[in-house]
Design a protein around this motif. Structure first.
Motif, PDB file in Angstrom:
ATOM      1  N   UNK A  47      19.991  58.160   1.958  1.00 25.01           N
ATOM      2  CA  UNK A  47      18.985  58.063   3.025  1.00 25.01           C
ATOM      3  C   UNK A  47      18.305  56.695   2.973  1.00 25.01           C
ATOM      4  N   UNK A  48      17.930  56.240   1.772  1.00 28.74           N
ATOM      5  CA  UNK A  48      17.305  54.921   1.654  1.00 28.74           C
ATOM      6  C   UNK A  48      18.276  53.830   2.124  1.00 28.74           C
ATOM      7  N   UNK A  49      19.542  53.966   1.783  1.00 24.83           N
ATOM      8  CA  UNK A  49      20.553  53.003   2.232  1.00 24.83           C
ATOM      9  C   UNK A  49      20.627  52.964   3.758  1.00 24.83           C
ATOM     10  N   UNK A  50      20.618  54.140   4.395  1.00 21.34           N
ATOM     11  CA  UNK A  50      20.724  54.201   5.860  1.00 21.34           C
ATOM     12  C   UNK A  50      19.459  53.664   6.522  1.00 21.34           C
ATOM     13  N   UNK A  51      18.275  54.062   6.007  1.00 25.87           N
ATOM     14  CA  UNK A  51      17.011  53.589   6.598  1.00 25.87           C
ATOM     15  C   UNK A  51      16.890  52.080   6.438  1.00 25.87           C
ATOM     16  N   UNK A  52      17.294  51.561   5.258  1.00 27.77           N
ATOM     17  CA  UNK A  52      17.218  50.112   5.056  1.00 27.77           C
ATOM     18  C   UNK A  52      18.128  49.365   6.006  1.00 27.77           C
ATOM     19  N   UNK A  53      19.237  49.969   6.384  1.00 23.83           N
ATOM     20  CA  UNK A  53      20.146  49.337   7.339  1.00 23.83           C
ATOM     21  C   UNK A  53      19.560  49.336   8.750  1.00 23.83           C
ATOM     22  N   UNK A  54      18.827  50.370   9.078  1.00 23.29           N
ATOM     23  CA  UNK A  54      18.267  50.471  10.418  1.00 23.29           C
ATOM     24  C   UNK A  54      16.972  49.682  10.564  1.00 23.29           C
ATOM     25  N   UNK A  55      16.230  49.480   9.516  1.00 22.92           N
ATOM     26  CA  UNK A  55      14.940  48.799   9.606  1.00 22.92           C
ATOM     27  C   UNK A  55      15.161  47.297   9.574  1.00 22.92           C
ATOM     28  N   UNK A  56      14.709  46.541  10.616  1.00 17.22           N
ATOM     29  CA  UNK A  56      14.943  45.079  10.670  1.00 17.22           C
ATOM     30  C   UNK A  56      14.173  44.320   9.592  1.00 17.22           C
ATOM     31  N   UNK A  57      13.076  44.920   9.074  1.00 17.53           N
ATOM     32  CA  UNK A  57      12.296  44.193   8.074  1.00 17.53           C
ATOM     33  C   UNK A  57      13.020  44.067   6.743  1.00 17.53           C
ATOM     34  N   UNK A  58      14.055  44.867   6.543  1.00 21.52           N
ATOM     35  CA  UNK A  58      14.805  44.788   5.286  1.00 21.52           C
ATOM     36  C   UNK A  58      15.979  43.815   5.383  1.00 21.52           C
TER      37      UNK A  58
END
Length: 611
Positions: free
Chosen positions: A320-331
């Motif tokens: 989940x963290x991997x997927x959210x980090x991919x979707x969030x532009x700030x990362x």
């Protein structure tokens, strides 16, 4: 008339015979009369002597009266109740003879003769005689005079009696009755092809105790077993005692030696020596069974399902963290800070880094990589909260698990039994016609806690009572710590020295003693008390207990284990944390394996590129 009887046949009889007598066969008066009458002193009875003295007093008084006046004797008719006119004068002369008056006949035979104003004889001397145990016949042991009826003048001193008593004990063979029960009296196994007789048939503490006493008193003894195998209780219906006490009362034995408790009821029936062993009632309980520690004991605070759920959650939250980090532009970051307009952005949250972040959190170690996006941080914070709760729960459960594994007894003293219902408890009871001081204590006590325990024991269904100590010990061992047995501390000590699964709980709830029982007013009681006291001062009693409790018949086997348990309670051993070392070793082996594979893969890639 005891001096006129033939006591030859009673020379070997142990009973004491005491009598009173008027006549002293050894007096000078009796010796003179023997010559006049030409008879032996054994033929002069008390009645004869009194009649002789009465005649002597009468004729002497009549002579004194006739010396002053000439008496006229008239015949009297007894049917008309006629009285002699000289009777009053003769009576006065009998009561108060002239000082110069002398008896006509030799005597008196029954001692000095005096009368009071009412004609009653005064100043009577009686000899107290007793049958001599060293010679045939009687001897004078004291005198009594009617003027001092509460005083006896003894002719035999206490020192002389002590010497005679010691001499009698040395010639005495005491009949000792006992009861079979370890370690006090046990049957001895005969050597192959041989038979045992007499005292050699038994062995035990009671036999050694009598041997030491007789060594001090220089006497002998013969043991026998009580037929009914009971200590001794009073049957109110039959109005008689059974067991050892009944054996003594029926004069079938002189002494009773075993684990016989001195009680009020028994003391009213027989005598006891001073206690040779002091004890009390305590609780026999089974030790906690310590299971051998498992290799993965560190995983016990959590169930297998929880471990599986945690592993699944670890993988899921990492993805989940991997997927959210991919979707969030700030990362997504600029890989080249010097170039303000890069053609490509870089995301550091690979699957490997996400798994490292979640692993460091659950291990409470943290991570050098931290998310920058709001959504990524929210997912990470949720995982951190989950990790906090699970880590603290694991730590708390691990401490509780280690504490519970070291806990021993669930009861610390006898009073704890009265406040719970899970553990049943009992003692030997008179319901089985064996009885004992333990059940009598709980039945007759005025202490509310112990009376409550007795009520619970009586009302238990099914019954918790046992007929013997052996049955109670067996039940404690087979009950899986659901049963406790109330018994005397000396017996508990004997059992715990041989069975390491048993333990004594708390101290003694009363104080009593074992004594040697003997018939009432036993004349050798003082000598036995002195012998027991001497053995106590010399340490013989302690040595005998050590011999039969900790040295003989398998005793003393639990001492080493007891010390080992104390050390085990102070620290953890390798068996408790061995699984942690296994996990460490497995992790190191896996790391080395991956490192080797990575090195080989890198070497292969370099070789291909150079060719």
């Amino acid at each position: 008339d005891a001096h006129t009887l033939d006591w030859t046949e009673f020379k070997e009889m142990p009973a004491n015979i005491t009598a009173f007598r008027f006549i002293d066969p050894a007096s000078d008066v009796i010796k003179n009369i023997r010559k006049i009458w030409r008879v032996d002193a054994t033929n002069i009875k008390t009645g004869t002597a009194l009649l002789y003295d009465a005649l002597n007093v009468f004729i002497t008084a009549f002579r004194d009266m006739a010396a002053k006046e000439d008496p006229i004797i008239k015949p009297l008719d007894c049917d008309d109740y006629e009285f002699s006119e000289h009777g009053q004068r003769i009576g006065e002369l009998v009561r108060k003879p002239p000082k110069t008056s002398k008896k006509i006949l030799p005597g008196p035979l029954s001692g000095p003769i005096f009368f009071d104003d009412s004609g009653q004889r005064t100043n009577i001397d009686l000899q107290i005689i007793e049958r001599s145990k060293t010679e045939v016949g009687f001897r004078v042991s004291g005198t009594w005079n009617s003027k001092k009826p509460n005083v006896i003048r003894y002719a035999v001193t206490s020192e002389e009696r002590e010497k005679e008593l010691q001499k009698e004990i040395q010639q005495k063979n005491f009949r000792v009755v006992s009861k079979i029960g370890a370690p006090y009296l046990m049957h001895r196994s005969p050597p192959p092809g041989k038979s045992l007789y007499g005292n050699d048939r038994w062995e035990g503490y009671a036999l050694d105790l009598m041997q030491e006493i007789c060594h001090i008193l220089n006497c002998s003894y013969t043991f026998e077993e009580v037929p009914d195998g009971k200590y001794g209780n009073y049957d109110p219906d039959k109005k008689e005692w059974n067991g050892l006490i009944g054996h003594l009362l029926n004069r079938k034995a002189d002494l009773a030696v075993c684990d016989l408790t001195i009680t009020y009821e028994r003391r009213r029936a027989v005598d006891f020596t001073m206690p040779f062993m002091t004890l009390g009632i305590s609780v026999l309980y089974a030790k906690a069974v310590k299971e051998p520690p498992e290799l993965l004991a560190f995983a016990h605070p959590l169930t297998l399902n929880i471990w599986l759920y945690m592993a699944t959650s670890y993988l899921v939250i990492s993805m989940i963290i991997f997927l959210v980090a991919r979707l969030n532009p700030n990362d997504w970051e600029n890989p080249h800070p010097c170039d303000p307009n890069p053609e490509e952005l870089e995301n550091i949250w690979t699957i490997r880094n996400c798994c490292w972040l979640t692993l460091g959190s659950i291990m409470a170690q943290g991570c050098d990589l931290l998310p920058k996006g709001v959504s990524t941080r929210m997912a990470t914070a949720a995982w951190w909260f989950f990790s906090l709760i699970m880590t603290t729960s694991y730590t708390a459960n691990m401490a509780a698990f280690l504490t519970m594994s070291r806990m021993g007894l669930t009861i610390e003293k006898a009073e704890d039994l009265a406040t719970q219902t899970k553990i049943k408890y009992e003692c030997i009871t008179t319901y089985f016609f064996i009885g004992g001081s333990t059940s009598s204590f709980f039945q007759d006590t005025n202490f509310s806690t112990y009376h409550q325990m007795w009520v619970q024991m009586e009302s238990a269904d099914p019954t918790v009572f046992e007929s013997s100590n052996a049955d109670g010990v067996k039940r404690v061992l087979n009950s899986k710590r659901k049963y406790a047995f109330l018994m005397e501390s000396s017996s508990i000590e004997y059992e715990t020295e041989r069975n390491c699964d048993l333990i004594q709980v708390g101290g003694m709830i009363d104080s009593k003693g074992y004594g040697i029982a003997m018939t009432a007013n036993f004349q050798y009681r003082k000598a036995f008390n002195e012998a027991i006291l001497k053995m106590q001062e010399m340490g013989i009693l302690s040595r005998l207990k050590t011999k039969w409790w900790t040295e003989m018949n398998g005793g003393g086997v639990c001492k080493e284990e007891e010390h080992a348990d104390d050390n085990a309670a102070a620290e953890l051993g390798l068996d408790h944390v061995g699984g942690v070392f296994v996990v460490l070793a497995v992790g190191v082996v896996i790391a080395l394996t991956f490192a080797t594979c990575e090195f080989i893969w890198m070497v292969k890639k370099v070789a291909i590129r150079e060719t």
